[in-house]
Every structure is written in C-alpha cells, then in structure tokens.
Design a protein around this motif. Structure first.
Motif, PDB file in Angstrom:
ATOM      1  N   ALA A  19       1.088  -1.351   0.098  1.00  9.86           N
ATOM      2  CA  ALA A  19       0.164   0.100  -0.129  1.00  9.86           C
ATOM      3  C   ALA A  19       0.726   1.169  -0.273  1.00  9.86           C
ATOM      4  CB  ALA A  19      -1.244   0.014   1.130  1.00  9.86           C
ATOM      5  N   LEU A  20       2.164   1.035   0.619  1.00  9.12           N
ATOM      6  CA  LEU A  20       2.510   2.017   0.861  1.00  9.12           C
ATOM      7  C   LEU A  20       3.754   2.476  -0.414  1.00  9.12           C
ATOM      8  CD1 LEU A  20       2.775   2.776   4.526  1.00  9.12           C
ATOM      9  CD2 LEU A  20       1.227   4.331   3.622  1.00  9.12           C
ATOM     10  N   GLU A  21       4.076   1.693  -0.903  1.00  7.73           N
ATOM     11  CA  GLU A  21       4.801   1.461  -2.103  1.00  7.73           C
ATOM     12  C   GLU A  21       5.386   2.707  -2.239  1.00  7.73           C
ATOM     13  OE1 GLU A  21       7.234  -1.414  -5.290  1.00  7.73           O
ATOM     14  OE2 GLU A  21       4.683  -1.216  -5.182  1.00  7.73           O
ATOM     15  N   PRO A  22       4.563   3.763  -2.704  1.00  7.59           N
ATOM     16  CA  PRO A  22       5.130   5.319  -3.206  1.00  7.59           C
ATOM     17  C   PRO A  22       6.376   6.171  -2.144  1.00  7.59           C
ATOM     18  CG  PRO A  22       2.548   5.046  -3.747  1.00  7.59           C
ATOM     19  CD  PRO A  22       3.182   3.669  -2.499  1.00  7.59           C
ATOM     20  N   HIS A  23       5.620   5.544  -0.737  1.00  4.29           N
ATOM     21  CA  HIS A  23       6.440   6.247  -0.131  1.00  4.29           C
ATOM     22  C   HIS A  23       7.163   5.551   1.142  1.00  4.29           C
ATOM     23  CE1 HIS A  23       3.886   9.508  -0.043  1.00  4.29           C
ATOM     24  NE2 HIS A  23       3.189   8.833   0.466  1.00  4.29           N
ATOM     25  N   LEU A  24       7.733   4.315   0.068  1.00  2.00           N
ATOM     26  CA  LEU A  24       8.768   2.735   0.559  1.00  2.00           C
ATOM     27  C   LEU A  24      10.087   4.150   1.260  1.00  2.00           C
ATOM     28  CD1 LEU A  24       8.369   0.591   0.896  1.00  2.00           C
ATOM     29  CD2 LEU A  24       9.856  -0.365  -1.482  1.00  2.00           C
ATOM     30  N   ASP A  25      10.996   5.148   0.147  1.00  2.00           N
ATOM     31  CA  ASP A  25      12.327   5.443   0.171  1.00  2.00           C
ATOM     32  C   ASP A  25      11.864   6.272   2.077  1.00  2.00           C
ATOM     33  OD1 ASP A  25      12.897   4.560  -1.651  1.00  2.00           O
ATOM     34  OD2 ASP A  25      13.512   6.381  -2.648  1.00  2.00           O
ATOM     35  N   SER A  26      10.744   6.613   2.253  1.00  2.00           N
ATOM     36  CA  SER A  26      11.100   6.926   3.479  1.00  2.00           C
ATOM     37  C   SER A  26      10.515   6.154   5.043  1.00  2.00           C
ATOM     38  CB  SER A  26       9.937   8.536   3.720  1.00  2.00           C
ATOM     39  OG  SER A  26       8.378   7.505   3.664  1.00  2.00           O
ATOM     40  N   LEU A  27      10.278   4.962   4.619  1.00  2.00           N
ATOM     41  CA  LEU A  27      10.577   4.074   5.698  1.00  2.00           C
ATOM     42  C   LEU A  27      11.983   3.238   6.736  1.00  2.00           C
ATOM     43  CD1 LEU A  27       6.845   2.596   4.119  1.00  2.00           C
ATOM     44  CD2 LEU A  27       6.440   4.453   5.825  1.00  2.00           C
ATOM     45  N   VAL A  28      11.080   3.270   7.614  1.00  2.00           N
ATOM     46  CA  VAL A  28      12.580   2.387   7.849  1.00  2.00           C
ATOM     47  C   VAL A  28      11.825   1.371   9.081  1.00  2.00           C
ATOM     48  CG1 VAL A  28      14.482   2.070   9.160  1.00  2.00           C
ATOM     49  CG2 VAL A  28      13.715   3.941   8.153  1.00  2.00           C
ATOM     50  N   LEU A  29      11.759  -0.152   8.766  1.00  3.67           N
ATOM     51  CA  LEU A  29      11.551  -1.613   9.789  1.00  3.67           C
ATOM     52  C   LEU A  29      12.503  -1.388  10.448  1.00  3.67           C
ATOM     53  CD1 LEU A  29       9.556  -3.756  10.155  1.00  3.67           C
ATOM     54  CD2 LEU A  29      11.827  -5.509   9.033  1.00  3.67           C
ATOM     55  N   VAL A  30      11.166  -1.301  12.423  1.00  2.51           N
ATOM     56  CA  VAL A  30      12.186  -0.919  13.761  1.00  2.51           C
ATOM     57  C   VAL A  30      11.517  -2.555  13.913  1.00  2.51           C
ATOM     58  CG1 VAL A  30      12.771   0.861  13.294  1.00  2.51           C
ATOM     59  CG2 VAL A  30      10.216   0.863  13.670  1.00  2.51           C
ATOM     60  N   GLY A  31      11.042  -2.845  15.795  1.00  3.43           N
ATOM     61  CA  GLY A  31      10.479  -3.310  16.445  1.00  3.43           C
ATOM     62  C   GLY A  31      10.973  -4.875  16.301  1.00  3.43           C
ATOM     63  N   ALA A  32      10.340  -5.805  16.776  1.00  2.00           N
ATOM     64  CA  ALA A  32      10.809  -7.414  16.337  1.00  2.00           C
ATOM     65  C   ALA A  32      10.416  -8.220  14.731  1.00  2.00           C
ATOM     66  CB  ALA A  32       9.532  -8.102  17.010  1.00  2.00           C
ATOM     67  N   GLN A  33      10.176  -7.875  14.070  1.00  2.00           N
ATOM     68  CA  GLN A  33      10.766  -7.808  13.126  1.00  2.00           C
ATOM     69  C   GLN A  33      12.332  -7.577  12.659  1.00  2.00           C
ATOM     70  OE1 GLN A  33       8.270  -9.293   9.916  1.00  2.00           O
ATOM     71  NE2 GLN A  33       6.576  -8.347  10.394  1.00  2.00           N
ATOM     72  N   ALA A  34      12.602  -7.087  12.902  1.00  2.00           N
ATOM     73  CA  ALA A  34      14.084  -6.280  12.297  1.00  2.00           C
ATOM     74  C   ALA A  34      15.147  -6.855  13.478  1.00  2.00           C
ATOM     75  CB  ALA A  34      13.886  -4.381  12.743  1.00  2.00           C
ATOM     76  N   VAL A  35      14.436  -6.924  14.763  1.00  2.00           N
ATOM     77  CA  VAL A  35      14.890  -7.449  15.587  1.00  2.00           C
ATOM     78  C   VAL A  35      16.471  -8.982  14.939  1.00  2.00           C
ATOM     79  CG1 VAL A  35      15.522  -8.404  17.446  1.00  2.00           C
ATOM     80  CG2 VAL A  35      14.609  -6.506  17.930  1.00  2.00           C
ATOM     81  N   TYR A  36      14.504  -9.825  14.450  1.00  2.00           N
ATOM     82  CA  TYR A  36      14.629 -10.927  13.693  1.00  2.00           C
ATOM     83  C   TYR A  36      16.062 -10.882  12.307  1.00  2.00           C
ATOM     84  CZ  TYR A  36      11.383 -12.207  16.927  1.00  2.00           C
ATOM     85  OH  TYR A  36      10.103 -12.073  18.618  1.00  2.00           O
ATOM     86  N   HIS A  37      15.266 -10.448  11.783  1.00  2.00           N
ATOM     87  CA  HIS A  37      15.756 -10.549  11.077  1.00  2.00           C
ATOM     88  C   HIS A  37      18.105 -10.043  11.241  1.00  2.00           C
ATOM     89  CE1 HIS A  37      17.918  -8.794   6.701  1.00  2.00           C
ATOM     90  NE2 HIS A  37      18.748  -7.865   8.139  1.00  2.00           N
ATOM     91  N   HIS A  38      18.006  -9.241  11.926  1.00  2.00           N
ATOM     92  CA  HIS A  38      19.332  -9.063  12.717  1.00  2.00           C
ATOM     93  C   HIS A  38      20.077 -10.371  13.651  1.00  2.00           C
ATOM     94  CE1 HIS A  38      20.329  -5.163  11.241  1.00  2.00           C
ATOM     95  NE2 HIS A  38      19.468  -5.153  11.761  1.00  2.00           N
ATOM     96  N   THR A  39      18.871 -11.378  14.399  1.00  2.00           N
ATOM     97  CA  THR A  39      19.459 -12.192  15.381  1.00  2.00           C
ATOM     98  C   THR A  39      18.956 -13.380  15.033  1.00  2.00           C
ATOM     99  OG1 THR A  39      17.498 -12.514  16.277  1.00  2.00           O
ATOM    100  CG2 THR A  39      18.718 -10.573  17.360  1.00  2.00           C
ATOM    101  N   GLY A  40      18.071 -13.739  13.988  1.00  2.00           N
ATOM    102  CA  GLY A  40      17.998 -15.177  13.453  1.00  2.00           C
ATOM    103  C   GLY A  40      16.954 -15.645  14.735  1.00  2.00           C
ATOM    104  N   ASP A  41      17.532 -17.166  14.869  1.00  2.00           N
ATOM    105  CA  ASP A  41      17.119 -18.296  16.288  1.00  2.00           C
ATOM    106  C   ASP A  41      18.500 -17.559  17.775  1.00  2.00           C
ATOM    107  OD1 ASP A  41      14.745 -19.437  15.776  1.00  2.00           O
ATOM    108  OD2 ASP A  41      15.492 -20.704  14.459  1.00  2.00           O
ATOM    109  N   ALA A  42      19.173 -18.147  17.000  1.00  2.00           N
ATOM    110  CA  ALA A  42      20.057 -17.060  17.395  1.00  2.00           C
ATOM    111  C   ALA A  42      20.636 -17.891  19.229  1.00  2.00           C
ATOM    112  CB  ALA A  42      20.159 -15.935  18.654  1.00  2.00           C
TER     113      ALA A  42
END
Length: 269
Positions: A19-42
C-alpha cells in the motif's frame, strides 16, 4: 518452523508495504521483525514470535502525496484507537511511528504526529527511534509463507539503533510501572538480549559511533547506554530480570545479559 503468528505478521507487513510503496524510501523497519532480521534464532530457547509490524517514518523524506491514510484504508487497514495503529481485517496491526523532533508538534502530551496533508491518525510519536533514521541498511524483505512471492527492498534499523529503541521504550515504561504495570513488556527486554547475544560487540560499537553524525540519534543512544548501565549491567537489574522472566525464569539469562552489557560498556568507555 515459524510460528503462524509471525508468518501472519510478515504478511501484514508486506500488505502495508504494498500500500505504501510510493513512500517506501521514507520507511524504516523497526521492532521485533527488524530484531529477528539481525538475530535469527540465535540458538535461543524461546522461539521467534511477534504479532505485528513496526515502521518508522522519516518525515523529512515523506512526500505529501499520495496521502498515507487513504493508501492504508484502500488496502483494507482501519485506524485503531491510538494514532499510527493500523489494523487489517484479521486484526493484525502495523504501527507507524515518527520521532518527536519530526512530529510537527511541541505539545508534551501529544500522541499523534502532525504530518499535513496526511491525516492526524497517520503516525504515533515514538521517542527512541532517532538512531534508526541514520543507522539502517536496505535489505530484501520477503514473505515467510513460501506461497507468497512478494519482496521489497526496505531499510532495516541496525542492531545498535534497535538496542537504543528498546532501552528507551523499556525505560519509559519502567517510569510508568507503578501506575500502569501492564505496559511493561518482558518481551522487549528479551529482544534486546537477543541482539546482545547474536551481534558482535564490534558491530554494536560501530553502530553507536554512527549515531554521532546526528545530534538527535546521539542523544537517544547516550540515554540508552545509560539505561543499560543502570538496569542491565548486573543480573539484578530491571532489564536483565525482565529478559529472564520472558525466557521462563531462566537464571542464566540475567547473568548472561549483564556480562554482555558490561562488555559493550567497557568497549565504549
């Protein structure tokens, strides 16, 4: 195997990004989904689980059109009771947040950002995300359902930025704990511990150094470092104890958390 709640949360994130593709350049993923991107299952005993998605908006990069609320409504999202809380038809939420200095208001009690011409419900004011606006990397975010082939190149907050956001969020809620104990979430502390466990100290130090290029990011990360020193540098600290409780009361977690925090603090000194 991924928890179905996590798979659904990723689907809804991708729905919002579509939905927000026209504004994609202004967005940054934060929160748990961003955490899991960096950590995986760890190698962790608690499985990955989140039931929503969190996006920070860099208001300096947000275009006036198309209007964000209209895009989300057209995609089947409805605004929840709080600004920035957008819920899909299956009751899964995407939280859209703006840092205080970009919020368009100086009112201390304000919860919703003022981002005209976007509607007042668009985004919630969220202290602690300042570092995410300067400490991020563009990565491909894909669905967790193999039948869903969608993929977006999206900026994802770096580990040090996520540690900053988690500390400030926990610190704010520690201050409210006597009046609103239900707002203190053990999972936030556990997510911070995941980062400490999975990411090399040198990478965290490099992230915190990057925050110095922006005064708002630097102030936020300095506040976060002080919170970890006060509440997580010993096993008895509030944040270390919250993480241990989130892991089922495992006493090793609090002690490990303290050791990892001490290592970071020593390197930063």
């Amino acid at each position: 195997m991924m928890a179905p709640e996590y798979v659904a949360a990723r689907r809804v994130l991708l729905d919002a990004l579509t939905a927000l593709e026209p504004h994609l350049d202004s967005l940054v993923l934060v929160g748990a989904q961003a955490v899991y991107h960096h950590t995986g299952d760890a190698d962790f005993i608690v499985p990955l689980l989140t039931t929503d998605a969190d996006l920070a908006v860099d208001a300096a990069l947000l275009d006036d059109a198309p209007e964000v609320g209209s895009l989300l409504r057209a995609a089947g999202f409805t605004p929840g009771p709080n600004p920035g809380h957008w819920v899909d038809a299956t009751d899964i939420a995407v939280d859209i947040m703006v840092v205080p200095h970009q919020s368009g208001t100086m009112r201390p009690s304000a919860r919703g950002a003022r981002l005209p011409p976007h509607e007042k419900l668009t985004a919630r004011i969220a202290p602690g995300l300042e570092a995410a606006l300067v400490d991020n990397t563009t990565v491909a975010i894909a669905a967790l359902d193999p039948q869903d082939l969608r993929r977006f190149d999206l900026r994802v907050a770096g580990p040090a930025a996520l540690l900053t956001a988690k500390a400030i969020k926990i610190g704010e809620r520690l201050g409210q704990a006597e009046r609103q104990p239900d707002r203190l979430k053990e999972k936030d502390a556990l997510d911070a511990f995941r980062i400490f466990q999975a990411v090399e100290t040198a990478a965290l130090v490099a992230g915190f150094a990057l925050h110095r290029i922006d005064s708002y990011a630097h102030d936020a990360s300095a506040q976060a470092i002080e919170l970890y020193h006060e509440h997580a540098s010993t096993p008895e600290g509030h944040i270390a104890q919250l993480a241990a409780r989130a892991a089922g009361g495992d006493p090793v977690i609090a002690a490990s958390f303290a050791v990892l925090v001490q290592g970071l603090l020593h390197t930063l000194a």
